[in-house]
Design a protein around this motif. Structure first.
Motif, PDB file in Angstrom:
ATOM      1  N   MET A  18       0.701  -1.126   0.048  1.00 35.70           N
ATOM      2  CA  MET A  18      -0.048  -0.103  -0.014  1.00 35.70           C
ATOM      3  C   MET A  18       0.919   1.397  -0.093  1.00 35.70           C
ATOM      4  N   ALA A  19       0.491   2.036  -0.911  1.00 37.87           N
ATOM      5  CA  ALA A  19       1.107   3.379  -1.007  1.00 37.87           C
ATOM      6  C   ALA A  19       1.153   4.309   0.141  1.00 37.87           C
ATOM      7  N   ASP A  20       2.386   5.257   0.562  1.00 37.39           N
ATOM      8  CA  ASP A  20       2.125   5.928   1.710  1.00 37.39           C
ATOM      9  C   ASP A  20       1.050   6.824   1.843  1.00 37.39           C
ATOM     10  N   GLY A  21       0.534   7.387   0.587  1.00 37.13           N
ATOM     11  CA  GLY A  21      -0.743   8.097   0.498  1.00 37.13           C
ATOM     12  C   GLY A  21      -1.923   7.557   0.994  1.00 37.13           C
ATOM     13  N   SER A  22      -2.095   5.939   0.565  1.00 37.28           N
ATOM     14  CA  SER A  22      -3.083   5.349   0.779  1.00 37.28           C
ATOM     15  C   SER A  22      -3.249   5.063   2.185  1.00 37.28           C
ATOM     16  N   ARG A  23      -2.141   4.812   2.588  1.00 39.43           N
ATOM     17  CA  ARG A  23      -2.085   4.281   4.153  1.00 39.43           C
ATOM     18  C   ARG A  23      -2.397   5.625   4.762  1.00 39.43           C
ATOM     19  N   ASN A  24      -1.909   6.536   4.809  1.00 41.12           N
ATOM     20  CA  ASN A  24      -2.203   7.972   5.342  1.00 41.12           C
ATOM     21  C   ASN A  24      -3.650   7.968   5.325  1.00 41.12           C
ATOM     22  N   ALA A  25      -4.189   7.890   4.081  1.00 42.76           N
ATOM     23  CA  ALA A  25      -5.612   8.310   3.867  1.00 42.76           C
ATOM     24  C   ALA A  25      -6.413   7.306   4.763  1.00 42.76           C
ATOM     25  N   ARG A  26      -6.204   6.001   4.821  1.00 45.03           N
ATOM     26  CA  ARG A  26      -6.985   5.095   5.572  1.00 45.03           C
ATOM     27  C   ARG A  26      -6.690   5.323   7.030  1.00 45.03           C
ATOM     28  N   ASN A  27      -5.574   5.416   7.414  1.00 43.94           N
ATOM     29  CA  ASN A  27      -5.253   5.951   8.850  1.00 43.94           C
ATOM     30  C   ASN A  27      -6.135   7.351   9.180  1.00 43.94           C
ATOM     31  N   ALA A  28      -6.061   8.197   8.374  1.00 42.38           N
ATOM     32  CA  ALA A  28      -6.812   9.274   8.864  1.00 42.38           C
ATOM     33  C   ALA A  28      -8.261   9.071   8.902  1.00 42.38           C
ATOM     34  N   LEU A  29      -8.924   8.215   8.202  1.00 43.45           N
ATOM     35  CA  LEU A  29     -10.239   7.816   8.407  1.00 43.45           C
ATOM     36  C   LEU A  29     -10.671   7.330   9.479  1.00 43.45           C
ATOM     37  N   LYS A  30      -9.777   6.476   9.791  1.00 38.70           N
ATOM     38  CA  LYS A  30      -9.902   5.455  11.211  1.00 38.70           C
ATOM     39  C   LYS A  30      -9.785   6.613  12.334  1.00 38.70           C
ATOM     40  N   VAL A  31      -8.966   7.418  12.304  1.00 35.74           N
ATOM     41  CA  VAL A  31      -8.578   8.453  13.508  1.00 35.74           C
ATOM     42  C   VAL A  31     -10.063   9.307  13.528  1.00 35.74           C
ATOM     43  N   LEU A  32     -10.610   9.614  12.258  1.00 37.55           N
ATOM     44  CA  LEU A  32     -11.716  10.800  12.330  1.00 37.55           C
ATOM     45  C   LEU A  32     -13.045   9.854  12.919  1.00 37.55           C
ATOM     46  N   ILE A  33     -12.894   8.250  12.516  1.00 36.10           N
ATOM     47  CA  ILE A  33     -14.202   7.812  12.977  1.00 36.10           C
ATOM     48  C   ILE A  33     -14.008   7.575  14.466  1.00 36.10           C
ATOM     49  N   ALA A  34     -12.688   7.137  14.985  1.00 31.77           N
ATOM     50  CA  ALA A  34     -12.581   6.764  16.248  1.00 31.77           C
ATOM     51  C   ALA A  34     -13.034   8.200  17.271  1.00 31.77           C
ATOM     52  N   PHE A  35     -12.616   9.528  16.474  1.00 33.72           N
ATOM     53  CA  PHE A  35     -13.034  10.779  17.296  1.00 33.72           C
ATOM     54  C   PHE A  35     -14.598  10.763  17.486  1.00 33.72           C
TER      55      PHE A  35
END
Length: 80
Positions: A1-18
């Motif tokens: 997984m490219a860094d941009g995709s990994r960052n996008a996925r992690n950002a979504l998980k963090v936003l959902i967690a908040f």
């Protein structure tokens, strides 16, 4: 997984967690609505090139695996 995709996925998980910290409980449909309705979340989802409904299922499973959330039927609940 490219860094941009990994960052996008992690950002979504963090936003959902908040979101879960704030509301404690969301249906998967509500999470999908939040992603579709938020420019930032929609842009991150587009970067992943995965249909939103499938993406929600994947992210929910990852949050459950990490101990951040738990599932109760169609609802994603805060596990903390």
């Amino acid at each position: 997984m490219a860094d941009g995709s990994r960052n996008a996925r992690n950002a979504l998980k963090v936003l959902i967690a908040f979101l879960l910290l704030d509301r404690q409980k969301f249906s998967l449909q509500q999470v999908a609505s939040h992603i579709r309705g938020s420019r930032l979340m929609a842009a991150a989802a587009r970067q992943l090139a995965t249909p939103v409904d499938l993406l929600i299922m994947q992210l929910a499973a990852e949050l459950v695996s990490a101990g951040v959330a738990r599932m109760d039927g169609e609802f994603l609940l805060n596990a903390r």
